[in-house]
Write an enzyme that holds these catalytic residues in place. Sequence first.
Site, PDB file in Angstrom:
ATOM      1  N   HIS A  24      43.371 -32.072  47.119  1.00  0.00           N
ATOM      2  CA  HIS A  24      42.475 -31.491  48.123  1.00  0.00           C
ATOM      3  C   HIS A  24      42.336 -32.415  49.329  1.00  0.00           C
ATOM      4  O   HIS A  24      42.432 -31.985  50.481  1.00  0.00           O
ATOM      5  CB  HIS A  24      41.082 -31.263  47.521  1.00  0.00           C
ATOM      6  CG  HIS A  24      41.025 -30.217  46.454  1.00  0.00           C
ATOM      7  ND1 HIS A  24      41.657 -28.991  46.569  1.00  0.00           N
ATOM      8  CD2 HIS A  24      40.396 -30.200  45.252  1.00  0.00           C
ATOM      9  CE1 HIS A  24      41.412 -28.277  45.489  1.00  0.00           C
ATOM     10  NE2 HIS A  24      40.654 -28.986  44.668  1.00  0.00           N
ATOM     11  N   GLU A  29      41.748 -34.022  42.782  1.00  0.00           N
ATOM     12  CA  GLU A  29      40.901 -34.238  43.953  1.00  0.00           C
ATOM     13  C   GLU A  29      41.693 -34.783  45.135  1.00  0.00           C
ATOM     14  O   GLU A  29      41.442 -34.423  46.288  1.00  0.00           O
ATOM     15  CB  GLU A  29      39.749 -35.190  43.602  1.00  0.00           C
ATOM     16  CG  GLU A  29      38.779 -34.656  42.562  1.00  0.00           C
ATOM     17  CD  GLU A  29      38.102 -33.371  43.002  1.00  0.00           C
ATOM     18  OE1 GLU A  29      37.967 -33.130  44.220  1.00  0.00           O
ATOM     19  OE2 GLU A  29      37.704 -32.589  42.114  1.00  0.00           O
TER      20      GLU A  29
END
Length: 218
Positions: free
Chosen positions: A78, A75
Site C-alpha cells: 500500500h 502494508e
Amino acid sequence: MDTPGVRHINPGFRKPKFSRIEIRDISIAILVLSVSFTLIYRNNNGFFSDDYVTNILCWFGVSFIFVITSFMMHEMGHKFTAQRFGAWSEFRMYPFGLMICLISSFFGFLFAMPGAVYINGYITEEQNGKISVAGPAVNIVLCAISLILAMIFGGMYSKVGAILLVLAYLNSFLAVFNMLPIGPLDGGKILRWNGMVYGAMIALSIAFLIITRIVINA
C-alpha cells in the site's frame, strides 16, 4: 531560488521514504507481532530443538520472518504504491490493537490489528483502488512463491517445507480477509472502484487459500 512557473513538490516524491516516527511504529509492530506468534507456537516443543529456550528463540526467528513476509509486506505494498502516485503515505501502529494481539496469543489464537498505512494527498478513485489492490496482491504473490518453495523442500515432510506452507497459508488468509467488502478493508475500496478487478482478486485469493489447505492436509 524558486523558478517561476515550476510547482515544487514534497522531497522524495514518487520514491520510497520513511520517517523516524514510521520506523518506530513499524519496529514496535513487528516486535509485538513476532512475540505474539512465538507465544502461539511456544508449546510446540522439540520442533527445532529439545532445549526449551533454543526452541523458543528459533520460533521467534521464524515468527519474525512470518511478520515481515506477510503483514508488513502487505502494508508496504500500500505504502509504496501510494508514494508512487505522489501521496504522503506512512504506517502507523494501533497500540490498542497490538495489546489485543498480544493478549489473544496467550490463549492460542491471534487477533491481529497491528496498524495501517495512512495516506494523504490528491488520490483519484482509480488510484485508491490500485493502492488497495497492492496489499492483497503482495500476499497472493508471496503465497505462490511460498508454495513453490515448500514443494521443493518436501512440503509437510520437512521442517523448512512445513514452515513455508504455514507462511503460504498466512498470506492466503490475509489476502482473503482483506478482500472482504466491509468497513475499511481493501475489498470495499476495490469494489467501489472496479467490480471486475474485485471479482478477480477475491477469486484468486480464495483459490490460493483452498490450494494451500489441500497441500497442507495432503
